[in-house]
Each structure stands twice: as structure tokens, then as C-alpha cells.
Design a protein around this motif. Sequence first.
Motif, PDB file in Angstrom:
ATOM      1  N   CYS A 226       0.837  -1.207   0.000  1.00  0.00           N
ATOM      2  CA  CYS A 226       0.000   0.000   0.000  1.00  0.00           C
ATOM      3  C   CYS A 226       0.870   1.255   0.000  1.00  0.00           C
ATOM      4  O   CYS A 226       0.534   2.256  -0.626  1.00  0.00           O
ATOM      5  N   VAL A 227       2.020   1.175   0.705  1.00  0.00           N
ATOM      6  CA  VAL A 227       2.942   2.316   0.773  1.00  0.00           C
ATOM      7  C   VAL A 227       3.771   2.387  -0.510  1.00  0.00           C
ATOM      8  O   VAL A 227       3.887   3.432  -1.138  1.00  0.00           O
ATOM      9  N   LYS A 228       4.331   1.231  -0.883  1.00  0.00           N
ATOM     10  CA  LYS A 228       5.262   1.214  -2.017  1.00  0.00           C
ATOM     11  C   LYS A 228       4.575   1.555  -3.333  1.00  0.00           C
ATOM     12  O   LYS A 228       5.186   2.146  -4.215  1.00  0.00           O
ATOM     13  N   LEU A 229       3.330   1.145  -3.496  1.00  0.00           N
ATOM     14  CA  LEU A 229       2.689   1.308  -4.797  1.00  0.00           C
ATOM     15  C   LEU A 229       1.725   2.489  -4.878  1.00  0.00           C
ATOM     16  O   LEU A 229       1.122   2.718  -5.926  1.00  0.00           O
ATOM     17  N   CYS A 230       1.569   3.254  -3.808  1.00  0.00           N
ATOM     18  CA  CYS A 230       0.688   4.429  -3.862  1.00  0.00           C
ATOM     19  C   CYS A 230       1.287   5.434  -4.850  1.00  0.00           C
ATOM     20  O   CYS A 230       2.412   5.879  -4.671  1.00  0.00           O
ATOM     21  N   PRO A 231       0.551   5.790  -5.912  1.00  0.00           N
ATOM     22  CA  PRO A 231       1.147   6.678  -6.917  1.00  0.00           C
ATOM     23  C   PRO A 231       1.231   8.134  -6.475  1.00  0.00           C
ATOM     24  O   PRO A 231       1.784   8.969  -7.180  1.00  0.00           O
ATOM     25  N   TRP A 232       0.685   8.430  -5.317  1.00  0.00           N
ATOM     26  CA  TRP A 232       0.582   9.814  -4.893  1.00  0.00           C
ATOM     27  C   TRP A 232       1.404  10.100  -3.643  1.00  0.00           C
ATOM     28  O   TRP A 232       1.453  11.229  -3.174  1.00  0.00           O
ATOM     29  N   GLY A 233       1.998   9.064  -3.075  1.00  0.00           N
ATOM     30  CA  GLY A 233       2.796   9.239  -1.858  1.00  0.00           C
ATOM     31  C   GLY A 233       1.958   9.479  -0.620  1.00  0.00           C
ATOM     32  O   GLY A 233       2.458   9.970   0.398  1.00  0.00           O
ATOM     33  N   ALA A 234       0.664   9.143  -0.706  1.00  0.00           N
ATOM     34  CA  ALA A 234      -0.228   9.406   0.427  1.00  0.00           C
ATOM     35  C   ALA A 234      -0.081   8.353   1.524  1.00  0.00           C
ATOM     36  O   ALA A 234      -0.367   8.613   2.686  1.00  0.00           O
ATOM     37  N   SER A 235       0.365   7.176   1.119  1.00  0.00           N
ATOM     38  CA  SER A 235       0.544   6.093   2.081  1.00  0.00           C
ATOM     39  C   SER A 235       2.019   6.069   2.478  1.00  0.00           C
ATOM     40  O   SER A 235       2.890   6.014   1.608  1.00  0.00           O
ATOM     41  N   ILE A 236       2.279   6.143   3.753  1.00  0.00           N
ATOM     42  CA  ILE A 236       3.671   6.242   4.200  1.00  0.00           C
ATOM     43  C   ILE A 236       3.993   5.205   5.277  1.00  0.00           C
ATOM     44  O   ILE A 236       3.101   4.764   5.999  1.00  0.00           O
ATOM     45  N   GLN A 237       5.269   4.874   5.360  1.00  0.00           N
ATOM     46  CA  GLN A 237       5.714   3.956   6.416  1.00  0.00           C
ATOM     47  C   GLN A 237       6.645   4.726   7.346  1.00  0.00           C
ATOM     48  O   GLN A 237       7.567   5.402   6.881  1.00  0.00           O
ATOM     49  N   LEU A 238       6.397   4.607   8.628  1.00  0.00           N
ATOM     50  CA  LEU A 238       7.232   5.304   9.606  1.00  0.00           C
ATOM     51  C   LEU A 238       8.398   4.410  10.020  1.00  0.00           C
ATOM     52  O   LEU A 238       8.370   3.194   9.810  1.00  0.00           O
ATOM     53  N   ASP A 239       9.406   5.018  10.639  1.00  0.00           N
ATOM     54  CA  ASP A 239      10.595   4.255  11.061  1.00  0.00           C
ATOM     55  C   ASP A 239      10.222   3.108  12.001  1.00  0.00           C
ATOM     56  O   ASP A 239      10.886   2.079  12.025  1.00  0.00           O
ATOM     57  N   ASN A 240       9.177   3.310  12.793  1.00  0.00           N
ATOM     58  CA  ASN A 240       8.806   2.258  13.755  1.00  0.00           C
ATOM     59  C   ASN A 240       7.922   1.166  13.145  1.00  0.00           C
ATOM     60  O   ASN A 240       7.343   0.347  13.864  1.00  0.00           O
TER      61      ASN A 240
END
Lengths: 167, 321
Positions: free
Chosen positions: B133-147
Motif C-alpha cells: 500500500c505504501v510502495k505502490l501508492c502513486p501519490w505518496g499518500a501512504s507512508i511507512q514510519l521508522d517504527n
Amino acid sequence: MTLNDRITKFLYIITLTFLTLTGFAQMPIFKRYRIADIPGLGWLAEFYVTHSMHYIFAILLIGLAFYVCVDYFSDRKKEKRPTSQMYAKAVMISGLIITGALLVFKNLPGTPPYSPLIVSMLNLLHLTFCMLLLFYSLIILIIKKYLVQKTINDSDLLSEKKSYFQE
Amino acid sequence: MRPEITRRAFLKGSVIAACSIASTSSVARAAAAIKTGEPIATLIDISRCTGCEECVHACKEVNADKYPKPAKPFPKMYPKSVKVEDWSDKTDATERLTPYNWLYIQSATVDINGEKKELTIPRRCMHCTNPPCVKLCPWGASIQLDNGISRIDSDICLGGAKCQTVCPWLIPQRQTGVGLYLDILPAFAGNGVMYKCDRCYNRMARGEIPACIKICPENVQTIGPRDEILKQAHDLAASMNGYIYGEKENGGTNTFYVSPVPFDKLNESIEKGKGQPHLASVENSMATGDKLAMAMLVAPVAGVMGAAVRFYSMSKKRMIK
């Protein structure tokens, strides 16, 4: 045009066509606009399929870009002179490859997370380079097809007229 | 009259005191781990869950301000086949995942030692280690935090639902009529905002543990550094001769379910459908892409080699001439 040039051009056109199609397919538009409902185009709505295809054609484009560059510089006779067209396309393709590589790196497991702003900017830049390349290529194609051809035809006609009067 | 302490009351009091000390120390340990910013995982012991839904209600309470507040009527969307997804009139629904319910309880009736037993399973986002969901979001809306938390930024999301399509469990849920798409081209692009569990990222940033974990009266969930929690999951599974789900699924997640019965049995029994994720085994969705990305490193070498071969053959031809 040599056989090498023909093969290179053919591969470039195929690669660019599929890269554009699969690139646009990364956005959820083909399903929304029912293009994926057209028989034979259902794969355009399969994100993992288009993602893998985009990577495969990106491999081809990178290989082709390096091949063309090294081939150009190693040609001792310098049969092909660089044109402004070549420089412009080189900038656009380099932009596509660099932004694409950064996005591929982002997708690798364990890569430190990019900020949303950087992801959006990279995606927009990648899309902009693609659109620029497409429009530029289209304009060049139109110019070549109509204006240059028309000039050639006109000059042919002129020489025909000249030879007629000379006779 | 002096109050008399019975043996029963004394034992009950001691157990409660012991439990609170244990839970307080586990909370303190988890909070310490959260502060370090390393990947955090949760362990869900299915055998302890009673399905009381305390976690569901706690989640709703602490995340209420993050829920969508859509403006109605919704803008018309083209083509007309584009469907509106509106949960704003069903905000109390708890039988599935919705934009207003990021955690729900799934139930399964299974045979344990010849005895029919109902198991209840808290379900929410698994927080994959390499989240599609994070890697393939074309808009950068889905993000992964360091934790290790993956979350959707509701200020950026356009509601295209790609994250839902690429999620092996179809977790994110869409609400129409809210978000950035309203300011761009509401008729032609976007359809709202996607919502899912963000593992209380804002609470965790303050060093607090997620609400669902804190409220649970049965201590079903344990939170802490991923390596430590994974070890705990293995120890627990070994102690009950049980099974783990989430360790290898989709290439690894930050949620480990431990069950006394195999997960394929649970998967057969649970109700599955929209907003009701399965418990089947999941291959790594990003594996092919990751392998191709590695192959990309070979492409420049191949290109240079090709040109070198051509150069060599051309030079040879010229020499013969």
C-alpha cells in the motif's frame, strides 16, 4: 538507415509504448474509465502485472540507453552528428531514468521511508518527463511527416517544372 | 465493625494487583521500545481474546477526530459507473472494517481436542514490513514510519483505492466526499480518502501504546521491538503447540497472531468478504518487483557489453577492408 539503427529504433518505440501504457496504469484510471473492460486490455487494471511489466521495459530502456551512448562514442568515424533533437531527447530520457531509479529504490524492502512530498515530487517529475518526451516526439514526427516531406515534394515539383521548361 | 477479609477476597485482590503490576511493567517496556524508533510489532494471542470489543470501542474513541467528515451532497463523478462509498450514516458499524471502524472482531468456531469452541480474533491492518500500500501508492499518500507503522495521510490521499487493491487483505476502506480530490477535479479523478488502522501513530509518538492494547482486559496484545515480540510469539506458539500468522505472510508483517488451531482451519470458519479479511497464507506480493529491480542493475552492463561487441565486430570488418 542501417540494420542496427532499425533494430534500435524498433526496440525504442516498443519499449516507450509499453512503458507509457504500464506507467499510466500505475494510477487507478484504466478501471475507472472502463478501458480495462475492452477485450484484451483487462491486464491494464492488474497493478502487479503492470508494475512488473513497467520494470521489465525499464530494464530494456536502460540497456538501450547505455547501448546507444557507448555505441555513439565508440564510433570512430562519427557518422552520426549530434542534433538538438538528440540532446533534448537525451535530457528527457535521462530524467525519466533518474526519477524512475529513485522510485524503484524507494520500493525496495528496507529502504528508509521517503517523505510524502519527495514521493509526490518524484512521481510528478517522472510523469512530466514522460509527457514532455511524448509530446516532443509527436511534434517532431508531425514536422518530419508533413513539413519536411512537403518541402521535399515542393522542391521535387520545382525541379520537375525547371526540367520541363529547359526541355 | 471491623471489615473482615475473606480468603477469597484476598486471593482476588492479589491476582488483580499482580495483573496490574505485570501490565504496567509491560506498558513501560513497550513505551521504552517505542521511544527508540526501532520497528515495533504486536503479538495477538487469540486464545486469550473473549471478543468483548473493548478494543474496538477504544479505537473508535481515540481515533474519532481522524474519521472523515464528508460534505454532502457528493460531487457528481464521471463516468457514472464510478460508485460513491458512503459510511457516514453507518458510523456505528462494528461487524467489519469501515472508514469509521479500523478494528473489528472476527469469530471462528473450531474443534479443539474434539470440543467445539468459538475463537475471536481482533482484525486490523497487519502493518507489513514491506507494505505494498505504501510502495505502490502513486501519490505518496501512504507512508511507512521508522517504527514500522504504515499509515495513510488523509490530507494527501485522493481515494483511488489502489492501496486496497494491492493489499493482500484488502484492508483500507474508502469514504467519498472528503479530502484533496474535492479541490482538484472531483468529477474526473479521485473518490475520497482511504482509511485504516494507523496503530495510533500519534499516541506512539508521545511514547504511549495504542488504545486497543492499553484497554484490553485480557492482555490479548503485546507490543514491543519486532525481534523481541517475534521471539515471544514463537515461545507462546511452542507452549500451546500452536501456530503463527503474520511472520511470513506477504514477506513479513509487524503483527503476529498466535492460535492454538491452524490458521487454514480458522480461515475456513471465519466470515470473509468486503471489509472482512481472510486468514489464508499470503505470498510476498512485492517479490517479483524486487527481483526485477535487482535485474535493473544488470541493464547498463548489458547495454555497454552490446555496444562493445558491436564495436569489436565493426573494427574487425574495417581492418579486413
